[in-house]
Scaffold this motif. Structure first.
Motif, PDB file in Angstrom:
ATOM      1  N   GLU A  28       0.803  -1.233   0.000  1.00 29.18           N
ATOM      2  CA  GLU A  28       0.000   0.000   0.000  1.00 29.18           C
ATOM      3  C   GLU A  28       0.833   1.279   0.000  1.00 29.18           C
ATOM      4  O   GLU A  28       1.525   1.595   0.969  1.00 29.18           O
ATOM      5  N   GLY A  77     -10.590  -3.695   2.084  1.00 29.66           N
ATOM      6  CA  GLY A  77     -11.519  -4.698   1.596  1.00 29.66           C
ATOM      7  C   GLY A  77     -10.667  -5.770   0.955  1.00 29.66           C
ATOM      8  O   GLY A  77     -10.022  -5.523  -0.068  1.00 29.66           O
ATOM      9  N   SER A  78     -10.614  -6.934   1.597  1.00 29.20           N
ATOM     10  CA  SER A  78      -9.657  -7.967   1.178  1.00 29.20           C
ATOM     11  C   SER A  78     -10.267  -9.355   1.301  1.00 29.20           C
ATOM     12  O   SER A  78     -11.178  -9.565   2.108  1.00 29.20           O
ATOM     13  N   ARG A  93       2.419  -5.867   6.481  1.00 26.16           N
ATOM     14  CA  ARG A  93       2.998  -7.174   6.071  1.00 26.16           C
ATOM     15  C   ARG A  93       4.476  -7.192   6.459  1.00 26.16           C
ATOM     16  O   ARG A  93       5.362  -7.358   5.608  1.00 26.16           O
ATOM     17  N   GLY A 133      -3.356  -6.656  10.551  1.00 27.55           N
ATOM     18  CA  GLY A 133      -4.650  -6.098  10.930  1.00 27.55           C
ATOM     19  C   GLY A 133      -5.664  -6.307   9.833  1.00 27.55           C
ATOM     20  O   GLY A 133      -5.322  -6.682   8.710  1.00 27.55           O
ATOM     21  N   GLY A 140      -9.656  -4.547   8.544  1.00 30.91           N
ATOM     22  CA  GLY A 140     -10.738  -3.591   8.769  1.00 30.91           C
ATOM     23  C   GLY A 140     -12.005  -4.327   9.147  1.00 30.91           C
ATOM     24  O   GLY A 140     -12.338  -5.356   8.546  1.00 30.91           O
TER      25      GLY A 140
HETATM   26  C1  LIG Z   1      -3.927  -3.553   8.377  1.00 29.73           C
HETATM   27  C2  LIG Z   1      -3.506  -4.224   7.291  1.00 29.73           C
HETATM   28  O1  LIG Z   1      -3.944  -3.989   6.027  1.00 29.73           O
HETATM   29  C3  LIG Z   1      -4.891  -2.981   5.731  1.00 29.73           C
HETATM   30  C4  LIG Z   1      -6.265  -3.510   5.828  1.00 29.73           C
HETATM   31  C5  LIG Z   1      -6.898  -4.027   4.723  1.00 29.73           C
HETATM   32  C6  LIG Z   1      -8.270  -4.658   4.866  1.00 29.73           C
HETATM   33  O2  LIG Z   1      -8.767  -4.781   5.988  1.00 29.73           O
HETATM   34  O3  LIG Z   1      -8.875  -5.074   3.866  1.00 29.73           O
HETATM   35  C7  LIG Z   1      -6.298  -3.954   3.448  1.00 29.73           C
HETATM   36  C8  LIG Z   1      -5.126  -3.320   3.264  1.00 29.73           C
HETATM   37  C9  LIG Z   1      -4.551  -2.491   4.331  1.00 29.73           C
HETATM   38  O4  LIG Z   1      -5.003  -1.174   4.224  1.00 29.73           O
HETATM   39  C10 LIG Z   1      -2.454  -5.281   7.386  1.00 29.73           C
HETATM   40  O5  LIG Z   1      -2.071  -5.813   6.347  1.00 29.73           O
HETATM   41  O6  LIG Z   1      -2.022  -5.580   8.502  1.00 29.73           O
END
Ligand SMILES: C=C(O[C@@H]1C=C(C(=O)O)C=C[C@H]1O)C(=O)O
Length: 386
Positions: free
Chosen positions: A192, A209-210, A343, A358, A360
């Motif tokens: 990111e 959003g993953s 990461r 983490g 979201g």
């Molecule tokens: C917090 C992290 O990633 C963040 C959270 C994400 C999500 O919840 O979808 C995606 C990318 C990042 O902005 C992490 O990789 O630890």
């Protein structure tokens, strides 16, 4: 430079490596580097460049780690000797690891995954109460190895699997930084980009959003398509983009914001991604200045920011320190790149690592899938280590 074109050979603890999708930079040696351990500020950055000039460093480049909580101390380093090169073509010669990989002696999750699930459930209760809509909750893993890591092997592995990311090893100082040995280094590969500045042009690429990827190509594709239309994930992503755009409007006179997100893939996850471009109103705002104006975005904190930040301090049973902060570099003219410190792990230079991840959460999030998502994020980093 080694046969595969990566400048990672015999990189030692305390030295710097930072690769973007196009440029790689590494320091040689730690002696004489200009270092600071202090809260981030424009004045502080200016003083560091002055010190570098006074020390005879001809084209100083500042590297740094800014913590998640910017009232705490950042770590900055301007190396004496810096080497720059374009990144090599991927898929070329692969240099085999020099020695055996360390083995994991112990792993301790902080907190246990079930407790992390309870944290997510508490967040879901907070959404019902209505003062907060998104909280990014993270967890950590303390890992003990039987031998120190080989930086060259770990970075090569991360680079090979994160062609579109930002791969880094950057020292974290502690009080009284004159010595050559840092307290630790942050090592990882972030997908990111928070801010890149090239003259008056700025580029911002939030992800949120993953979904984890899978080996089966059909199922993998179905997950990608599912993410693109997932109401929960689009809502989670929307908080990030609208808040970033609100702040960017204060600093930019032209902004190019796509209608909706696209899906990008890392080796382990699909993410919703929005690539924003803008033109700065003032050339005095550096890459780090803009990054700090945006930080902490709802991608790694939540929405609204202040409420989410307070809930994170309350719910997470450990200190994020540099995790989910900024990692990057900047030149004296203010051009540079700052990624989010994701990461990744904090490495003590010997046999101990703390990994972090983490995810979201919003109304409708499922505690079990957030446990899986954070496990997957840590696992991809572990593959590079042991
Ligand atoms: C917090 C992290 O990633 C963040 C959270 C994400 C999500 O919840 O979808 C995606 C990318 C990042 O902005 C992490 O990789 O630890």
């Amino acid at each position: 430079m080694s046969a595969d074109g990566w400048m990672v050979e015999s990189l030692s603890h305390g030295e710097i490596f930072f690769a973007s999708p196009t440029l790689q930079q590494r320091s040689h040696g730690t002696k004489g580097a200009v270092c600071a351990y202090e809260p981030v500020s424009a004045d502080g950055v200016r003083r560091l460049f002055d010190r570098a000039r006074a020390a005879g460093i001809a084209r100083p480049v500042l590297f740094g780690l800014v913590p998640f909580d910017t009232t705490r101390h950042a770590s900055f380093t301007i190396p004496v000797q810096l080497q720059l090169a374009p990144v090599p073509q991927r898929g070329g010669a692969v240099v085999a690891p020099a020695g055996r990989r360390p083995a994991v002696v112990a792993r301790q999750p902080v907190p246990a995954p079930e407790i992390y699930g309870d944290m997510v459930r508490k967040a879901l209760d907070l959404y019902e109460e209505g003062d907060v809509r998104k909280i990014v909750l993270s967890r950590a893993m303390d890992v003990e190895l039987d031998a120190p890591i080989a930086y060259a092997d770990v970075l090569r592995d991360l680079l090979r699997r994160n062609a579109q990311g930002y791969t880094f090893a950057v020292p974290a100082w502690s009080d009284g930084v004159a010595g050559a040995q840092p307290a630790a280094s942050m090592v990882g590969a972030s997908p990111e980009l928070l801010v890149r500045r090239e003259g008056d042009r700025v580029f911002i690429n939030p992800l949120a959003g993953s979904i984890p990827r899978v080996a089966d190509p059909e199922e993998d594709q179905a997950r990608r398509e599912g993410l693109a239309v997932s109401e929960k994930d689009l809502r989670e992503h929307g908080y990030v983009v609208s808040d970033i755009v609100r702040i960017l409007r204060e600093h930019c006179e032209e902004l190019d914001v796509p209608q909706g997100p696209s899906v990008i893939g890392t080796d382990a996850l699909w993410h919703l991604s929005t690539f924003i471009a803008g033109r700065l109103k003032s050339p005095d705002l550096s890459a780090l200045g803009l990054a700090c104006a945006l930080h902490p975005t709802p991608a790694i904190c939540g929405f609204p920011t202040a409420q989410a930040f307070a809930h994170i301090q309350d719910l997470e049973p450990f200190d994020r320190e540099y995790f989910a902060g900024l990692v990057g570099w900047q030149r004296e003219d203010g051009d540079g790149e700052w990624a989010l410190t994701l990461r990744c792990a904090r490495y003590d230079g010997d046999r101990r690592l703390r990994l972090y991840a983490g995810a979201g959460t919003v109304a409708g999030s499922d505690p079990e899938s957030e446990i899986r998502e954070t496990a997957m994020k840590m696992e991809t980093f572990m593959r590079a280590i042991a």
